[in-house]
Design an enzyme around this catalytic site. Structure first.
Site, PDB file in Angstrom:
ATOM      1  N   ILE A  19       0.846  -1.206   0.000  1.00 64.09           N
ATOM      2  CA  ILE A  19       0.000   0.000   0.000  1.00 64.09           C
ATOM      3  C   ILE A  19       0.878   1.252   0.000  1.00 64.09           C
ATOM      4  O   ILE A  19       0.550   2.261  -0.632  1.00 64.09           O
ATOM      5  CB  ILE A  19      -0.977  -0.003   1.205  1.00 64.09           C
ATOM      6  CG1 ILE A  19      -1.705  -1.359   1.295  1.00 64.09           C
ATOM      7  CG2 ILE A  19      -1.998   1.127   1.078  1.00 64.09           C
ATOM      8  CD1 ILE A  19      -2.596  -1.531   2.504  1.00 64.09           C
ATOM      9  N   LEU A  35      13.128  -2.818   4.199  1.00 65.20           N
ATOM     10  CA  LEU A  35      13.124  -3.876   3.178  1.00 65.20           C
ATOM     11  C   LEU A  35      12.940  -5.273   3.765  1.00 65.20           C
ATOM     12  O   LEU A  35      13.280  -6.261   3.104  1.00 65.20           O
ATOM     13  CB  LEU A  35      14.382  -3.818   2.295  1.00 65.20           C
ATOM     14  CG  LEU A  35      14.538  -2.531   1.463  1.00 65.20           C
ATOM     15  CD1 LEU A  35      15.774  -2.632   0.568  1.00 65.20           C
ATOM     16  CD2 LEU A  35      13.301  -2.249   0.605  1.00 65.20           C
ATOM     17  N   TYR A  92      -2.212  -8.545  16.257  1.00 61.21           N
ATOM     18  CA  TYR A  92      -2.026  -7.530  15.203  1.00 61.21           C
ATOM     19  C   TYR A  92      -3.021  -6.386  15.378  1.00 61.21           C
ATOM     20  O   TYR A  92      -2.650  -5.206  15.412  1.00 61.21           O
ATOM     21  CB  TYR A  92      -2.199  -8.181  13.825  1.00 61.21           C
ATOM     22  CG  TYR A  92      -2.342  -7.175  12.713  1.00 61.21           C
ATOM     23  CD1 TYR A  92      -1.306  -6.300  12.396  1.00 61.21           C
ATOM     24  CD2 TYR A  92      -3.526  -7.085  11.974  1.00 61.21           C
ATOM     25  CE1 TYR A  92      -1.447  -5.365  11.385  1.00 61.21           C
ATOM     26  CE2 TYR A  92      -3.672  -6.158  10.961  1.00 61.21           C
ATOM     27  CZ  TYR A  92      -2.634  -5.295  10.666  1.00 61.21           C
ATOM     28  OH  TYR A  92      -2.775  -4.359   9.677  1.00 61.21           O
ATOM     29  N   LEU A 124      -5.736 -13.858   0.218  1.00 67.03           N
ATOM     30  CA  LEU A 124      -6.590 -14.735  -0.579  1.00 67.03           C
ATOM     31  C   LEU A 124      -6.470 -14.495  -2.095  1.00 67.03           C
ATOM     32  O   LEU A 124      -6.273 -15.449  -2.858  1.00 67.03           O
ATOM     33  CB  LEU A 124      -8.051 -14.546  -0.127  1.00 67.03           C
ATOM     34  CG  LEU A 124      -9.062 -15.355  -0.911  1.00 67.03           C
ATOM     35  CD1 LEU A 124      -8.818 -16.848  -0.745  1.00 67.03           C
ATOM     36  CD2 LEU A 124     -10.484 -14.986  -0.467  1.00 67.03           C
ATOM     37  N   ILE A 174      -9.301 -23.169   2.026  1.00 61.43           N
ATOM     38  CA  ILE A 174     -10.291 -22.251   2.598  1.00 61.43           C
ATOM     39  C   ILE A 174     -10.264 -22.430   4.112  1.00 61.43           C
ATOM     40  O   ILE A 174     -10.479 -23.539   4.619  1.00 61.43           O
ATOM     41  CB  ILE A 174     -11.695 -22.546   2.032  1.00 61.43           C
ATOM     42  CG1 ILE A 174     -11.699 -22.258   0.526  1.00 61.43           C
ATOM     43  CG2 ILE A 174     -12.761 -21.731   2.759  1.00 61.43           C
ATOM     44  CD1 ILE A 174     -13.019 -22.563  -0.170  1.00 61.43           C
ATOM     45  N   PHE A 175      -9.987 -21.327   4.809  1.00 56.95           N
ATOM     46  CA  PHE A 175      -9.838 -21.414   6.268  1.00 56.95           C
ATOM     47  C   PHE A 175     -11.209 -21.422   6.954  1.00 56.95           C
ATOM     48  O   PHE A 175     -11.659 -20.415   7.475  1.00 56.95           O
ATOM     49  CB  PHE A 175      -8.988 -20.256   6.790  1.00 56.95           C
ATOM     50  CG  PHE A 175      -7.575 -20.251   6.259  1.00 56.95           C
ATOM     51  CD1 PHE A 175      -6.865 -21.435   6.086  1.00 56.95           C
ATOM     52  CD2 PHE A 175      -6.941 -19.059   5.934  1.00 56.95           C
ATOM     53  CE1 PHE A 175      -5.556 -21.435   5.595  1.00 56.95           C
ATOM     54  CE2 PHE A 175      -5.634 -19.045   5.456  1.00 56.95           C
ATOM     55  CZ  PHE A 175      -4.946 -20.231   5.283  1.00 56.95           C
ATOM     56  N   ARG A 217     -15.509 -10.756   3.594  1.00 61.69           N
ATOM     57  CA  ARG A 217     -14.627  -9.598   3.724  1.00 61.69           C
ATOM     58  C   ARG A 217     -15.022  -8.522   2.720  1.00 61.69           C
ATOM     59  O   ARG A 217     -15.585  -8.804   1.666  1.00 61.69           O
ATOM     60  CB  ARG A 217     -13.164  -9.988   3.457  1.00 61.69           C
ATOM     61  CG  ARG A 217     -12.573 -10.923   4.505  1.00 61.69           C
ATOM     62  CD  ARG A 217     -12.277 -10.179   5.795  1.00 61.69           C
ATOM     63  NE  ARG A 217     -11.704 -11.042   6.821  1.00 61.69           N
ATOM     64  CZ  ARG A 217     -12.418 -11.789   7.666  1.00 61.69           C
ATOM     65  NH1 ARG A 217     -13.738 -11.791   7.611  1.00 61.69           N
ATOM     66  NH2 ARG A 217     -11.814 -12.518   8.581  1.00 61.69           N
TER      67      ARG A 217
HETATM   68  N1  UFG Z   1      -8.271 -16.992   3.354  1.00 62.68           N
HETATM   69  C1  UFG Z   1      -8.437 -18.353   3.064  1.00 62.68           C
HETATM   70  N2  UFG Z   1      -7.378 -19.010   2.527  1.00 62.68           N
HETATM   71  C2  UFG Z   1      -6.177 -18.416   2.251  1.00 62.68           C
HETATM   72  C3  UFG Z   1      -6.037 -17.058   2.552  1.00 62.68           C
HETATM   73  C4  UFG Z   1      -7.093 -16.375   3.108  1.00 62.68           C
HETATM   74  O1  UFG Z   1      -9.505 -18.932   3.293  1.00 62.68           O
HETATM   75  O2  UFG Z   1      -5.268 -19.096   1.775  1.00 62.68           O
HETATM   76  C5  UFG Z   1      -9.405 -16.270   3.914  1.00 62.68           C
HETATM   77  C6  UFG Z   1      -9.107 -15.694   5.288  1.00 62.68           C
HETATM   78  O3  UFG Z   1      -9.425 -16.627   6.301  1.00 62.68           O
HETATM   79  C7  UFG Z   1     -10.022 -14.473   5.317  1.00 62.68           C
HETATM   80  C8  UFG Z   1     -10.075 -14.033   3.843  1.00 62.68           C
HETATM   81  O4  UFG Z   1      -9.661 -15.157   3.091  1.00 62.68           O
HETATM   82  O5  UFG Z   1     -11.296 -14.830   5.710  1.00 62.68           O
HETATM   83  C9  UFG Z   1      -9.152 -12.895   3.559  1.00 62.68           C
HETATM   84  O6  UFG Z   1      -7.877 -13.220   4.076  1.00 62.68           O
HETATM   85  P1  UFG Z   1      -6.556 -12.410   3.736  1.00 62.68           P
HETATM   86  O7  UFG Z   1      -5.435 -13.183   4.329  1.00 62.68           O
HETATM   87  O8  UFG Z   1      -6.530 -12.100   2.291  1.00 62.68           O
HETATM   88  O9  UFG Z   1      -6.760 -11.045   4.500  1.00 62.68           O
HETATM   89  P2  UFG Z   1      -6.979 -10.834   6.043  1.00 62.68           P
HETATM   90  O10 UFG Z   1      -8.441 -10.590   6.247  1.00 62.68           O
HETATM   91  O11 UFG Z   1      -6.409 -11.889   6.879  1.00 62.68           O
HETATM   92  O12 UFG Z   1      -6.043  -9.618   6.355  1.00 62.68           O
HETATM   93  C10 UFG Z   1      -6.083  -8.419   5.651  1.00 62.68           C
HETATM   94  C11 UFG Z   1      -4.828  -7.639   5.974  1.00 62.68           C
HETATM   95  C12 UFG Z   1      -4.835  -7.246   7.410  1.00 62.68           C
HETATM   96  C13 UFG Z   1      -6.112  -6.563   7.757  1.00 62.68           C
HETATM   97  C14 UFG Z   1      -7.275  -7.438   7.389  1.00 62.68           C
HETATM   98  C15 UFG Z   1      -8.588  -6.831   7.686  1.00 62.68           C
HETATM   99  O13 UFG Z   1      -3.679  -8.410   5.700  1.00 62.68           O
HETATM  100  O14 UFG Z   1      -3.764  -6.385   7.635  1.00 62.68           O
HETATM  101  O15 UFG Z   1      -7.210  -7.707   6.007  1.00 62.68           O
HETATM  102  O16 UFG Z   1      -9.590  -7.777   7.398  1.00 62.68           O
HETATM  103  F1  UFG Z   1      -6.164  -6.327   9.070  1.00 62.68           F
END
Ligand code: UFG
Length: 329
Positions: free
Chosen positions: A12, A33, A140, A189, A206-207, A220
């Site tokens: 970002i 870095l 976090y 994701l 998928i978590f 999300r």
């Molecule tokens: N997810 C999966 N499988 C994966 C990766 C993600 O199912 O391999 C799911 C996660 O559980 C979540 C959604 O996809 O429900 C989005 O996950 P991301 O990892 O893409 O993003 P996060 O929601 O974990 O995190 C991001 C930023 C954070 C911020 C957050 C706010 O990295 O800094 O969004 O929601 F705080």
């Protein structure tokens, strides 16, 4: 205006440097870095350093005559923060305190802070506006909330002015394809799904599919990184136009629509024309079931509008970047 952008070589941060440059500012990218990339610094000078190094930050602020700071530098993996809270508190909270001490010493007191909807925790009302209670469920999220509170105190007593921007899920890539997302490890994701699409092997885990959501997977609010970058320009203008010192204001930045993990994968399949295999894994600690933002305050007070944040545009720009970038690596 010269602006210090901590984490300016990150995802970002680098998009914000481009937006600042486009508005006639000079972004000074300050990055250690650890996760940032030298190739992502294209729109102004680069200074390699850690925000925890107060003397180096001070020297950099003075060297470039910076008038404001946009602060991204942080660790931001929700899952990792659960495993390594010590690292997250040290880097995020300790690093920010060091930055603020340097800013105070240099009398540079305008700051836009990169916060997160992870400061809210589980939703009580959807969409979530700025008045939503903040009860983060990951270390976090707690580090970012502590920093928000620290900034509030610095605005009350030390003449700082701060705008807090709480992003929902940053995604997508620069529409001209100059920069994009490249994390190592990649945990997000959309880039994971696109990697599977490009390579034609592996599967997205998928978590959890037992959440209380329409299809059981987490929902999300995905917001385009260029829209986020532009919000920082608007927030800087807002602070600078506010003549009285001590301004503290917060803004949620999302697009108000939620998509489930399964919906995102399915849209990625349509856009890429590839099959993306998926398996169901356990829930990831620290993940709330639903996060959707209400950004009306940012629209009203900052004049901020999203231009790229429908899910198809997000995935299309990310896909274009993925295809270009995989050939450059
Ligand atoms: N997810 C999966 N499988 C994966 C990766 C993600 O199912 O391999 C799911 C996660 O559980 C979540 C959604 O996809 O429900 C989005 O996950 P991301 O990892 O893409 O993003 P996060 O929601 O974990 O995190 C991001 C930023 C954070 C911020 C957050 C706010 O990295 O800094 O969004 O929601 F705080």
């Amino acid at each position: 205006m010269n602006i210090l952008v901590t984490g300016g070589a990150g995802y970002i941060g680098s998009h914000t440097c481009k937006a600042l440059h486009d508005q006639g500012h000079t972004p000074v990218a300050y990055d250690n870095l650890t996760y940032g990339h030298p190739w992502a610094v294209k729109w102004g000078p680069f200074e390699r350093g850690d925000v925890a190094d107060t003397a180096k930050v001070l020297e950099t602020l003075k060297k470039y005559g910076c008038e404001a700071v946009v602060h991204f530098a942080a660790f931001s993996y929700v899952g990792e923060s659960v495993q390594k809270p010590d690292v997250y508190y040290k880097n995020n909270v300790g690093g920010t305190l060091s930055l603020l001490l340097a800013m105070n010493e240099a009398a540079v007191k305008n700051i836009v802070f990169s916060s997160t909807c992870a400061t809210f925790g589980g939703p009580i009302t959807i969409p979530m506006n700025e008045k939503h209670p903040q009860n983060p469920i990951s270390p976090y999220g707690r580090t970012k909330l502590i920093i928000e509170q620290m900034l509030k105190d610095f605005t009350t007593s030390l003449g700082f002015s701060a705008a807090i921007l709480r992003y929902f899920n940053a995604a997508g890539a620069d529409p001209s394809c100059d920069i994009g997302e490249d994390h190592d490890p990649e945990t997000h994701l959309i880039p994971i799904a696109l990697k599977m699409a490009a390579e034609g092997k592996g599967a997205v885990t998928i978590f959890g599919d037992d959440y209380d959501t329409p299809d059981g997977t987490c929902v999300r609010d995905y917001i385009h990184v260029t829209d986020l970058a532009n919000a920082h320009i608007a927030a800087l203008d807002y602070i600078r136009n506010h003549k009285v010192r001590g301004l503290y204001d917060d803004f949620n930045l999302g697009n108000g629509k939620g998509f489930s993990v399964k919906e995102v994968i399915s849209r990625a399949e349509k856009i890429t024309g590839k099959v993306i295999r998926q398996t169901i894994g356990p829930r990831r600690p620290g993940d709330p079931p639903v996060l959707v933002g209400d950004s009306r305050k940012a629209e009203e007070k900052l004049g901020w509008k999203t231009a790229y944040s429908n899910l198809d545009t997000i995935i299309e720009t990310a896909w274009k970047w993925h295809l270009k970038h995989q050939n450059q690596r």
